[in-house]
Design a protein around this motif. Structure first.
Motif, PDB file in Angstrom:
ATOM      1  N   VAL A 258       0.896  -1.300  -0.173  1.00  0.00           N
ATOM      2  CA  VAL A 258       0.046  -0.170  -0.013  1.00  0.00           C
ATOM      3  C   VAL A 258       0.879   1.250  -0.106  1.00  0.00           C
ATOM      4  CG1 VAL A 258      -2.125  -1.099   1.155  1.00  0.00           C
ATOM      5  CG2 VAL A 258       0.000   0.126   2.542  1.00  0.00           C
ATOM      6  N   TYR A 267      -4.894   6.386  -8.146  1.00  0.00           N
ATOM      7  CA  TYR A 267      -5.270   5.574  -7.139  1.00  0.00           C
ATOM      8  C   TYR A 267      -6.570   4.967  -7.521  1.00  0.00           C
ATOM      9  CZ  TYR A 267      -1.752   8.282  -4.566  1.00  0.00           C
ATOM     10  OH  TYR A 267      -0.781   8.819  -3.973  1.00  0.00           O
ATOM     11  N   SER A 315      -7.279   7.523  -3.179  1.00  0.00           N
ATOM     12  CA  SER A 315      -7.769   6.223  -2.709  1.00  0.00           C
ATOM     13  C   SER A 315      -9.244   6.383  -2.008  1.00  0.00           C
ATOM     14  CB  SER A 315      -6.953   5.477  -1.713  1.00  0.00           C
ATOM     15  OG  SER A 315      -5.664   5.301  -2.218  1.00  0.00           O
ATOM     16  N   TRP A 316      -9.343   7.419  -1.294  1.00  0.00           N
ATOM     17  CA  TRP A 316     -10.384   7.835  -0.577  1.00  0.00           C
ATOM     18  C   TRP A 316     -11.686   8.072  -1.570  1.00  0.00           C
ATOM     19  CZ3 TRP A 316     -13.397  12.271   0.506  1.00  0.00           C
ATOM     20  CH2 TRP A 316     -14.351  12.182   1.356  1.00  0.00           C
ATOM     21  N   PHE A 319     -12.785   5.282  -3.213  1.00  0.00           N
ATOM     22  CA  PHE A 319     -13.937   4.323  -2.496  1.00  0.00           C
ATOM     23  C   PHE A 319     -15.283   4.752  -2.472  1.00  0.00           C
ATOM     24  CE2 PHE A 319     -10.120   3.254   1.005  1.00  0.00           C
ATOM     25  CZ  PHE A 319      -9.695   2.236  -0.208  1.00  0.00           C
ATOM     26  N   GLU A 391      -2.990  -5.908   6.325  1.00  0.00           N
ATOM     27  CA  GLU A 391      -2.899  -4.972   4.909  1.00  0.00           C
ATOM     28  C   GLU A 391      -3.909  -5.423   4.108  1.00  0.00           C
ATOM     29  OE1 GLU A 391       0.635  -5.409   2.911  1.00  0.00           O
ATOM     30  OE2 GLU A 391       0.402  -3.454   1.779  1.00  0.00           O
ATOM     31  N   PRO A 392      -5.040  -4.692   3.590  1.00  0.00           N
ATOM     32  CA  PRO A 392      -6.069  -5.148   2.672  1.00  0.00           C
ATOM     33  C   PRO A 392      -5.206  -5.578   1.244  1.00  0.00           C
ATOM     34  CG  PRO A 392      -6.605  -3.026   3.869  1.00  0.00           C
ATOM     35  CD  PRO A 392      -4.884  -3.288   4.035  1.00  0.00           C
ATOM     36  N   LYS A 467      -1.929   2.581  -8.662  1.00  0.00           N
ATOM     37  CA  LYS A 467      -2.322   1.870  -7.090  1.00  0.00           C
ATOM     38  C   LYS A 467      -3.663   1.462  -6.710  1.00  0.00           C
ATOM     39  CE  LYS A 467      -0.945   3.578  -3.095  1.00  0.00           C
ATOM     40  NZ  LYS A 467       0.235   3.996  -2.302  1.00  0.00           N
ATOM     41  N   THR A 469      -6.120  -0.094  -4.143  1.00  0.00           N
ATOM     42  CA  THR A 469      -6.257  -0.581  -3.055  1.00  0.00           C
ATOM     43  C   THR A 469      -7.851  -1.208  -2.624  1.00  0.00           C
ATOM     44  OG1 THR A 469      -4.598   1.123  -2.210  1.00  0.00           O
ATOM     45  CG2 THR A 469      -5.773  -0.058  -0.421  1.00  0.00           C
ATOM     46  N   TRP A 470      -7.898  -2.212  -2.105  1.00  0.00           N
ATOM     47  CA  TRP A 470      -9.127  -2.853  -1.970  1.00  0.00           C
ATOM     48  C   TRP A 470      -9.818  -2.091  -0.469  1.00  0.00           C
ATOM     49  CZ3 TRP A 470     -10.084  -8.659  -3.022  1.00  0.00           C
ATOM     50  CH2 TRP A 470      -9.445  -8.928  -4.057  1.00  0.00           C
ATOM     51  N   ALA A 471     -10.914  -1.567  -0.432  1.00  0.00           N
ATOM     52  CA  ALA A 471     -11.554  -1.360   1.003  1.00  0.00           C
ATOM     53  C   ALA A 471     -11.717  -2.614   1.862  1.00  0.00           C
ATOM     54  CB  ALA A 471     -12.774  -0.760   0.689  1.00  0.00           C
ATOM     55  N   ARG A 472     -11.401  -2.347   3.059  1.00  0.00           N
ATOM     56  CA  ARG A 472     -11.699  -3.521   4.055  1.00  0.00           C
ATOM     57  C   ARG A 472     -12.873  -4.278   3.748  1.00  0.00           C
ATOM     58  NH1 ARG A 472      -8.553  -6.976   6.046  1.00  0.00           N
ATOM     59  NH2 ARG A 472      -7.285  -5.193   6.770  1.00  0.00           N
TER      60      ARG A 472
ATOM     61  N   TRP B  22      -6.336   9.876   4.588  1.00  0.00           N
ATOM     62  CA  TRP B  22      -5.914   9.802   3.132  1.00  0.00           C
ATOM     63  C   TRP B  22      -5.400  11.159   2.744  1.00  0.00           C
ATOM     64  CZ3 TRP B  22      -5.569   5.328   1.493  1.00  0.00           C
ATOM     65  CH2 TRP B  22      -6.245   4.157   1.834  1.00  0.00           C
ATOM     66  N   ARG B  25      -1.625  10.080   3.649  1.00  0.00           N
ATOM     67  CA  ARG B  25      -1.233   9.114   2.825  1.00  0.00           C
ATOM     68  C   ARG B  25      -1.016   9.474   1.402  1.00  0.00           C
ATOM     69  NH1 ARG B  25      -0.013   4.200   4.332  1.00  0.00           N
ATOM     70  NH2 ARG B  25      -0.094   3.301   2.169  1.00  0.00           N
ATOM     71  N   ASP B  26      -2.141  10.209   0.838  1.00  0.00           N
ATOM     72  CA  ASP B  26      -2.151  10.401  -0.599  1.00  0.00           C
ATOM     73  C   ASP B  26      -2.010  11.534  -1.197  1.00  0.00           C
ATOM     74  OD1 ASP B  26      -2.945   7.383  -0.765  1.00  0.00           O
ATOM     75  OD2 ASP B  26      -4.946   7.726  -1.637  1.00  0.00           O
ATOM     76  N   PHE B  35      -3.371   1.877   6.488  1.00  0.00           N
ATOM     77  CA  PHE B  35      -4.961   1.769   6.424  1.00  0.00           C
ATOM     78  C   PHE B  35      -5.199   0.320   6.603  1.00  0.00           C
ATOM     79  CE2 PHE B  35      -8.223   0.378   3.108  1.00  0.00           C
ATOM     80  CZ  PHE B  35      -9.290   0.691   3.658  1.00  0.00           C
ATOM     81  N   GLY B  36      -6.222   0.053   7.613  1.00  0.00           N
ATOM     82  CA  GLY B  36      -6.524  -1.263   7.834  1.00  0.00           C
ATOM     83  C   GLY B  36      -7.978  -1.719   7.920  1.00  0.00           C
ATOM     84  N   TYR B  97       2.731  -4.702  10.172  1.00  0.00           N
ATOM     85  CA  TYR B  97       1.926  -3.332   9.476  1.00  0.00           C
ATOM     86  C   TYR B  97       0.953  -2.907  10.688  1.00  0.00           C
ATOM     87  CZ  TYR B  97      -1.610  -2.047   5.896  1.00  0.00           C
ATOM     88  OH  TYR B  97      -2.225  -1.141   5.298  1.00  0.00           O
TER      89      TYR B  97
END
Ligand code: FES
Ligand code: FES
Lengths: 767, 152
Positions: A258, A267, A315-316, A319, A391-392, A467, A469-472, B22, B25-26, B35-36, B97
């Motif tokens: 990530v 993203y 990324s957000w 999402f 880490e997703p 990049k 990234t999957w949401a949880r 975000w 990070r971004d 991010f978890g 992580y």
């Protein structure tokens, strides 16, 4: 919107498989030293393609730069299990360099690293598929299947595989450097000593660093009779080493997938049909594409799922936009809810078509003749489980000028290379896989879905890196789950209460068929699957009439390797059942196991050891009870005792004792940490985890409804190592299997409630 | 809007509902917080706002009042924070992580409670999930950091 259409290329699996099998046979049949040379000959050194100025590489594992910077390649995924420390130590031990004075890199994805461990990873598919057991392959299959008993994913087998090979790489490098030094100093090689990346001649006082010698050592051949150092000479191995990755991990360094950052990077996220494997009826992205920062919405059709990706500049924002896309999802190719799925498992259980991997004596007659008073019967059930890596899932891909780069936390770089190449319609040689650190793997990151989606989105990103990234929520609902399973156990006791017959039938879907089906859809996936009964059929217990049957359930829910695979549920059933036998016959559960395991001193050794550690059988304070369990998995023999405590009607897991025997241990600190980790992982599942289905979709979505043990619930854990086993076993997974039945047995001892269906919290409360 | 992170002031033109995580990070390329889960259930994204631990995934940037500190800035040059040193001494991380978040929670705990009991540790740390099961070593590291008097 744009549509991605790519023609899949013919899979390279056959070729890869054949090559790996041959390597395996060479190394096993020809002895390990021969294996090293064979291996060196077979694959050109991939490091030669990418050396810095003046830097030289002597083999697949070592490069030396003129300034004496030594780099050791550890071509295995670091997901917390410490391979980047232990595997580097194998080379360093022979090379005489300090573990903390060197660079450690993962290196490129290359067939050169498709060694025995990779063979173990790739071999299961054909092994269980009879159509692949072609003439001439049978002998190879036999050898392979012996290895398969150890492991299917990379974690538990990495060290076993590397043990000889990487030490030879260190020794070979040292020897050619000494040859170069002997010429330079004008002395016989036998007078030379090596230490701290330097060759010295004590007699003349001359010395030179490896960096100074490297260029003149190129092209020299190491002696054919090179011997590895004995255990008594080891300076690094056999002792706990400080982890080489630790500083990065306490300073928040950007080492994970990530964290990848590239120039002009976009993203993205994905949203795939939550009815897993279902098609997409329609997608309406009009609203989403108007949202701030959104570049575009891209439909995705693939062998692992159908849905869409959203490309954005954050990324957000991706999402948010993904939530705004209106999708009409097609139906699931499996029964829609948990009850109907359970019914399918029962159907397989009762269906009669089984394959047996353990058959001793005559089970049928013994049961037919047994008086009903002497029978014990029980049925156990376990749920589907998600991996829930911290880490997703994610991957970063960059497609430009017909070439593809993929950065991903992954457990199978060469398979990714193959699949990403066919996804992009290019040659494997035009795909570079960069393996980052993994924020947890547990088997999930041996899959290919995250890389396929990133590749497809990269091809729609106009040459920019992207990049994904999957949401949880996406991660939890689109896993490759540990399968649900049901087991029916029965036993006949003799008049002394000793089990003289034990018969079990276990019904579960085939993990092998599921993995192969989505990874290489063009290949046939039939045949028996030993994961359905591993951890039950292969345990060191002697029972006169003993049969363990596997019944394959036909369920299309994607299932995969989950830390310890079939061992994650079969020991729960088998070891719970041994306790039920003990309860019926009035025997002590530990004594019963010692009796049954008598022919295997390694098993009785760990049982006895853990009993001593926990003071088994001695009085303990009120409101507490202990449960014991044993499991042999991935070559490591593990006995555990769990102590639980009644806290106002809730159960606290107070303490876990663990005695493990993996034969030789290369790093006791890391090994113990792995046992501890496996125990917490197993207990987390036993206490509260389950994946259920409704309307064809997974009902859990995030850590609020799919949680794990936390600080306030975590027991004290004590681990002791024994080293009596004849062969080296794994570390990453064997801690998990016994923890689950040991807890169930402790709950029974405390409450007299025999819980036969996981998770336990559906029947008893935990703190 | 203005945002101060690790001592540096950033001028941002951003929708106020974007979570701090975000933005860090971004937008600012500050990668220490991870991010978890995105719903304040795992603690991987823990940062400090004016010294208080917060889950940055669930704090809108428009609601940030105060200076943000991330794991990236708790060490000074080559000298690690005592909590980081304790983490190394006890060899805490596995995959690592969750550890940025664990360390940020522990730093805040030890500042408020220099000699935490097991219960204090449970209270302060149970919002930080670790799928690798490093809890026993985290507990040991917090105690060893306390012994080094980091809170004093
Ligand atoms: S990502 Fe913020 S708490 Fe999980
Ligand atoms: S160290 Fe892996 S999640 Fe905590």
């Amino acid at each position: 919107m744009s549509e991605q259409k790519t023609k899949p290329k013919r899979s390279r699996l056959r070729k890869i498989a054949r090559r790996t099998f041959l390597i395996g046979t060479g190394a096993i049949a020809g002895g390990l030293a021969v294996g090293y040379y064979f291996y060196q000959r077979e694959h050109p050194n991939p490091l030669l393609a990418d050396l810095d100025d003046g830097e030289v590489s002597f083999n697949h594992y070592v490069t030396v730069a003129p300034d004496n910077t030594i780099t050791i390649i550890v071509p295995r995924a670091e997901m917390g299990q410490g391979v980047s420390t232990t595997l580097a130590a194998l080379v360093a031990e022979e090379l005489d360099v300090g573990l903390h004075a060197i660079n450690i890199e993962h290196g490129p994805a290359s067939p050169a690293y498709l060694n025995q461990a990779m063979m173990i990873e790739s071999a299961p598919f054909p092994t269980f598929d009879r159509s692949f057991s072609a003439e001439g392959m049978r002998g190879v299959m036999e050898v392979v299947s012996k290895y398969l008993a150890l492991q299917v994913t990379s974690g538990s087998s990495a060290t076993i595989d590397a043990f000889e090979k990487m030490r030879y790489a260190g020794a070979a490098t040292r020897e050619v450097l000494k040859q170069a030094a002997a010429e330079k100093f004008g002395v016989p090689q036998s007078t030379l000593a090596t230490e701290n990346a330097t060759v010295t001649d004590p007699a003349s006082g001359q010395s030179a660093t490896y960096g100074e010698l490297a260029a003149s050592a190129v092209g020299k051949a190491p002696p054919a009779d090179m011997e590895l150092r004995g255990r008594s000479e080891w300076k690094l191995l056999g002792k706990a080493q400080p982890r080489t990755d630790i500083r990065k991990k306490v300073t928040g360094m950007p080492i994970f997938g990530v964290d990848v950052d590239l120039p002009e990077m976009l993203y993205a996220t994905v949203k795939m049909n939550p009815r897993l494997g279902g098609t997409v009826n329609s997608i309406d992205a009009a609203e989403a594409e108007k949202m701030k920062g959104v570049v575009k919405v891209v439909p995705i059709e693939s062998q692992t799922g159908n849905g869409f990706g959203v490309i954005a500049n954050n990324s957000w924002r991706a999402f948010q936009a993904a939530e705004a896309v209106k999708a009409d999802w097609g139906s699931a190719p499996y029964p829609a809810d948990t009850d109907a799925i359970t019914a399918k498992l029962k159907e397989a259980l009762n269906g009669g078509e089984v394959s047996s991997l353990r058959e001793a004596g005559d089970v049928t007659t013994t049961f037919a003749d047994a008086p009903s008073d002497n029978l014990v019967e029980a049925e156990y059930q376990v749920p589907y489980l998600a991996h829930a890596c911290m880490e997703p899932m994610n991957a970063t891909a960059w497609f430009r000028d017909g070439k593809l780069d993929v950065w991903a936390p992954n457990q199978a770089p060469t398979i990714l290379q193959d699949i990403c190449a066919s996804t992009a319609g290019i040659d494997g040689t035009d795909v570079a896989i960069h393996t980052t650190f993994l924020g947890g793997g547990f088997g999930r990151r041996g899959e290919v879905d995250f890389a396929i989606y990133a590749t497809k989105l990269a091809m729609a990103a106009d040459g920019k890196p992207i990049k994904v990234t999957w949401a949880r929520e996406e991660d939890t609902t689109h896993d490759t789950y540990r399968p649900g399973a049901i087991g029916r156990y029965r036993a006949v006791l003799d008049d002394a209460g000793h089990p003289k017959a034990l018969h079990a039938t276990v019904a579960a879907p085939s993990i092998m068929a599921s993995v192969l089906g989505r990874t290489y859809p063009s290949l046939p996936a039939g045949g028996p699957d030993k994961t359905i009964i591993e951890g039950a059929y292969d345990q060191p217990y002697e029972i006169e009439h003993y049969r363990i049957d596997a019944a394959k359930a036909d369920l299309a829910i994607p299932v995969g390797f989950w830390r310890s695979v079939g061992n994650s549920f079969n020991p729960f059933m088998h070891e719970s059942f041994l306790d039920e036998i003990a309860a019926k016959s009035g025997k002590d559960p530990l004594a019963l196991r010692l009796e049954l395991a008598k022919p295997w001193p390694t098993a009785t050794g760990v049982l006895q050891k853990v009993a001593d550690m926990a003071h088994w059988g001695e009085p303990i304070p009120d409101g507490r009870a202990q449960g014991v369990a044993f499991a042999l998995s991935f070559g490591t023999w593990v006995a555990q005792i769990v102590q639980v405590k009644d806290e106002d009607g809730s159960i606290r897991i107070e303490k876990v004792w663990c005695a493990a025997d993996p034969g030789e241990v290369l790093d006791p600190g890391i090994f113990k940490a792995q046992m501890m980790s496996g125990i917490v992982f197993g207990l987390s599942s036993a206490v509260g985890q389950e994946i259920t289905f409704a309307d064809g979709m997974v009902e859990q979505s995030n850590f609020h409804d799919y949680d794990a043990i936390r600080m306030n619930q975590c027991p004290d854990i004590e681990v002791e190592i024994l080293e009596n086993a004849a062969h080296m076993g794994g570390a990453g997974e064997p801690g998990t299997p016994p923890s689950i039945p040991a807890l169930a047995n402790a709950v029974f001892a405390l409450t007299a409630n025999r819980v036969r269906k996981l998770p336990l919290s559906n029947e008893v409360d935990f703190v | 809007m203005k945002l101060t992170v690790n001592g540096a002031v950033h001028e941002l033109d951003i929708e106020p509902e974007m979570p701090l995580l975000w933005v860090l990070r971004d937008e600012l390329n500050i990668k220490g917080p991870k991010f978890g889960c995105g719903i304040a259930m795992c603690g991987a994204c823990t940062v400090h706002v004016d010294g208080e631990p917060v889950r940055s995934c669930s704090l809108a940037i428009g609601d940030v009042e105060g200076e943000v500190t991330t794991i990236d800035a708790i060490a000074s040059d080559d000298t690690l924070h005592a909590v980081q040193e304790a983490w190394i001494k006890e060899q805490v991380p596995q995959c690592g992580y969750c550890q940025s978040g664990q360390i940020m929670s522990a730093v805040a705990l030890l500042r408020d409670v220099p000699n935490p009991t097991d219960e204090d540790i449970d209270d302060a740390m149970s919002g930080n999930l670790c799928r690798c099961g490093t809890y026993p070593r985290i507990r040991a590291a917090i105690k060893s950091a306390a012994a080094m008097k980091v809170g004093a």
